[in-house]
Design a protein around this motif. Sequence first.
Motif, short mmCIF file in Angstrom:
data_model
loop_
_atom_site.label_atom_id
_atom_site.label_comp_id
_atom_site.label_asym_id
_atom_site.label_seq_id
_atom_site.Cartn_x
_atom_site.Cartn_y
_atom_site.Cartn_z
N LEU A 14 0.83 -1.21 0.00
CA LEU A 14 0.00 0.00 0.00
C LEU A 14 0.87 1.26 0.00
O LEU A 14 0.53 2.25 -0.65
N LYS A 15 1.99 1.20 0.72
CA LYS A 15 2.88 2.37 0.75
C LYS A 15 3.49 2.63 -0.62
O LYS A 15 3.66 3.76 -1.02
N ASP A 16 3.83 1.56 -1.35
CA ASP A 16 4.35 1.72 -2.71
C ASP A 16 3.32 2.40 -3.61
O ASP A 16 3.64 3.28 -4.39
N MET A 24 -6.98 12.90 4.66
CA MET A 24 -8.25 12.22 4.45
C MET A 24 -8.08 11.06 3.45
O MET A 24 -8.55 9.95 3.70
N VAL A 25 -7.40 11.31 2.36
CA VAL A 25 -7.20 10.27 1.34
C VAL A 25 -6.34 9.13 1.89
O VAL A 25 -6.64 7.95 1.67
N SER A 26 -5.29 9.46 2.64
CA SER A 26 -4.43 8.43 3.23
C SER A 26 -5.21 7.57 4.23
O SER A 26 -5.06 6.35 4.26
N ASN A 27 -6.05 8.22 5.03
CA ASN A 27 -6.85 7.49 6.00
C ASN A 27 -7.83 6.56 5.29
O ASN A 27 -7.99 5.39 5.68
N MET A 28 -8.48 7.04 4.25
CA MET A 28 -9.42 6.21 3.49
C MET A 28 -8.70 5.04 2.85
O MET A 28 -9.18 3.91 2.87
N ARG A 29 -7.51 5.28 2.29
CA ARG A 29 -6.74 4.22 1.65
C ARG A 29 -6.37 3.14 2.65
O ARG A 29 -6.48 1.95 2.36
N LEU A 30 -5.95 3.55 3.85
CA LEU A 30 -5.59 2.58 4.88
C LEU A 30 -6.80 1.75 5.30
O LEU A 30 -6.72 0.53 5.42
N GLN A 31 -7.94 2.42 5.51
CA GLN A 31 -9.15 1.70 5.90
C GLN A 31 -9.60 0.74 4.81
O GLN A 31 -9.95 -0.42 5.08
N GLU A 56 -9.69 -3.37 4.97
CA GLU A 56 -10.93 -4.11 4.68
C GLU A 56 -10.73 -5.11 3.55
O GLU A 56 -11.15 -6.26 3.64
N ALA A 57 -10.09 -4.67 2.48
CA ALA A 57 -9.87 -5.55 1.33
C ALA A 57 -8.99 -6.73 1.73
O ALA A 57 -9.23 -7.87 1.33
N PHE A 58 -7.97 -6.47 2.53
CA PHE A 58 -7.08 -7.54 2.99
C PHE A 58 -7.85 -8.54 3.84
O PHE A 58 -7.74 -9.75 3.65
N ALA A 59 -8.65 -8.05 4.78
CA ALA A 59 -9.43 -8.94 5.66
C ALA A 59 -10.41 -9.78 4.85
O ALA A 59 -10.56 -10.99 5.09
N LEU A 60 -11.05 -9.17 3.87
CA LEU A 60 -11.97 -9.93 3.02
C LEU A 60 -11.22 -10.99 2.22
O LEU A 60 -11.70 -12.11 2.04
N GLY A 61 -10.04 -10.65 1.74
CA GLY A 61 -9.23 -11.61 0.99
C GLY A 61 -8.80 -12.79 1.85
O GLY A 61 -8.82 -13.94 1.40
N VAL A 62 -8.43 -12.52 3.10
CA VAL A 62 -8.04 -13.61 4.00
C VAL A 62 -9.23 -14.52 4.26
O VAL A 62 -9.12 -15.74 4.20
#
Length: 90
Positions: free
Chosen positions: A17-19, A48-55, A59-65
Amino acid sequence: MNKTYEWLFDSYAEPKLKDIEEGHIEVLQEMAECLSLSKKERLRLQDMVSNMRLQWGTEAFALGVRFGLRLTAPQGKSRDCTWLRHYLPE
């Protein structure tokens, strides 16, 4: 979040995500300049955009797991879950 998932996210997903974020920062700065935002407003927009990206990334990672776990779960009538312990020492 489960400790294993936290470790996976911190070790695998967050660096990716940082990349991605590095490329987005330039685009975000150009957009802020086009909108004639003050320095304070630009900082707010970036936060705001960084916070949304992290959230969203979390979420996407948790759903993938969860999806991956469902794909690898045993199918059929056996639901005793002993297969989950196959990697533990006897």
